[in-house]
Design a protein around this motif. Sequence first.
Motif, PDB file in Angstrom:
ATOM      1  N   PRO A  56      -2.225 -14.126 -46.355  1.00  0.00           N
ATOM      2  CA  PRO A  56      -2.095 -15.705 -45.328  1.00  0.00           C
ATOM      3  C   PRO A  56      -1.949 -14.586 -43.870  1.00  0.00           C
ATOM      4  O   PRO A  56      -1.710 -13.658 -43.207  1.00  0.00           O
ATOM      5  N   GLN A  64      -8.273 -16.441 -40.294  1.00  0.00           N
ATOM      6  CA  GLN A  64      -8.167 -17.794 -39.702  1.00  0.00           C
ATOM      7  C   GLN A  64      -8.099 -17.978 -38.269  1.00  0.00           C
ATOM      8  O   GLN A  64      -7.907 -18.907 -37.996  1.00  0.00           O
ATOM      9  N   GLY A 114       0.054 -16.198 -40.234  1.00  0.00           N
ATOM     10  CA  GLY A 114       1.259 -16.701 -39.430  1.00  0.00           C
ATOM     11  C   GLY A 114       2.047 -17.708 -40.444  1.00  0.00           C
ATOM     12  O   GLY A 114       2.225 -17.704 -41.652  1.00  0.00           O
ATOM     13  N   ARG A 115       1.445 -19.072 -40.245  1.00  0.00           N
ATOM     14  CA  ARG A 115       1.742 -20.262 -40.664  1.00  0.00           C
ATOM     15  C   ARG A 115       0.200 -20.701 -42.245  1.00  0.00           C
ATOM     16  O   ARG A 115       0.688 -21.704 -42.752  1.00  0.00           O
ATOM     17  N   ARG A 116      -0.468 -19.652 -41.438  1.00  0.00           N
ATOM     18  CA  ARG A 116      -1.501 -20.449 -42.155  1.00  0.00           C
ATOM     19  C   ARG A 116      -2.019 -19.894 -43.682  1.00  0.00           C
ATOM     20  O   ARG A 116      -1.341 -18.453 -43.351  1.00  0.00           O
ATOM     21  N   GLY A 117      -2.133 -20.318 -44.835  1.00  0.00           N
ATOM     22  CA  GLY A 117      -2.130 -19.982 -45.994  1.00  0.00           C
ATOM     23  C   GLY A 117      -3.610 -18.432 -46.218  1.00  0.00           C
ATOM     24  O   GLY A 117      -4.523 -18.687 -45.292  1.00  0.00           O
ATOM     25  N   SER A 135      -7.073 -21.528 -47.260  1.00  0.00           N
ATOM     26  CA  SER A 135      -6.788 -22.714 -46.959  1.00  0.00           C
ATOM     27  C   SER A 135      -8.140 -23.597 -46.845  1.00  0.00           C
ATOM     28  O   SER A 135      -8.914 -23.402 -47.488  1.00  0.00           O
TER      29      SER A 135
END
Length: 200
Positions: A124, A103, A126-129, A132
Motif C-alpha cells: 500500500p 499508486q 498512504g491510504r491507497r491499498g 487498487s
Amino acid sequence: MAGPYASAPAKASGAGPNADALAGTRLPHLAAAAAGLRQVLAAHAVRHCPHVVEIGGAGLPITGFLTHQPASVTVIDPKIPPHEADTLNGAPCRLRHIAAKLQQVELAPPGPYALVLLGLSLKPFGRRGAVSPELLALAGSATVLVIDYARELERAQGQIGALTATRSDAPAIDLELTINDAALRAAGFHQRHLLAYGPA
C-alpha cells in the motif's frame, strides 16, 4: 502524459539513457541466471502485444527479455533506475522505466496491452491499498496478463485471488516452478506459480 502512456510524478521524468537500464538492478535473490526464466516465459506470452506494462521489475525488468517490437513499454517500480528511450529491438518504441510507486502513476495504456506482474508483492501507499480498483481494472482489461509469485510469500497469497478474479478466461499458461537456485531457495522464493491469461 495522457493517452497510451503512463503519467508519472515529476521526479520520475527527465531520465537520460542508461546503458545498464535494461538489465535492472539485480537484487541478491535475482542474481543468478536461473531467475530470468520467469521473464523469458513472460516475454513469450506478451510477444503479440504492441503495448507492455510491467508493475515491479526493478530487480530484473522484462524490457531486456522482449523479443518483439512493441510500440510502448512502461515499467513502474520505486527502485528501478529511471530510463527513457525511443527505440527497442531496432524499432521505434516509447520506452520508460519509472521510479515510482504504482499508486503515484496514472496508467492509460491503449489496447491491446499486456500487464506483467512478476514477483507479485504489492504494498500500500498512504491510504491507497496495494491492490487498487484501478489495478484490478487494468488486469481485467489486459489482452494478456502475466503473474508470477513465490508460493511462500504471504503478501502475494493475499493478492493473487483478487487479480485472477478479474479474468473470465482460464489461464493459457499455468505453471508450478521450482527454481533450484541457492539465493532464491535461501529467500524462500524458489517455489513459484506463473499464470498467463490471454492468447497463448
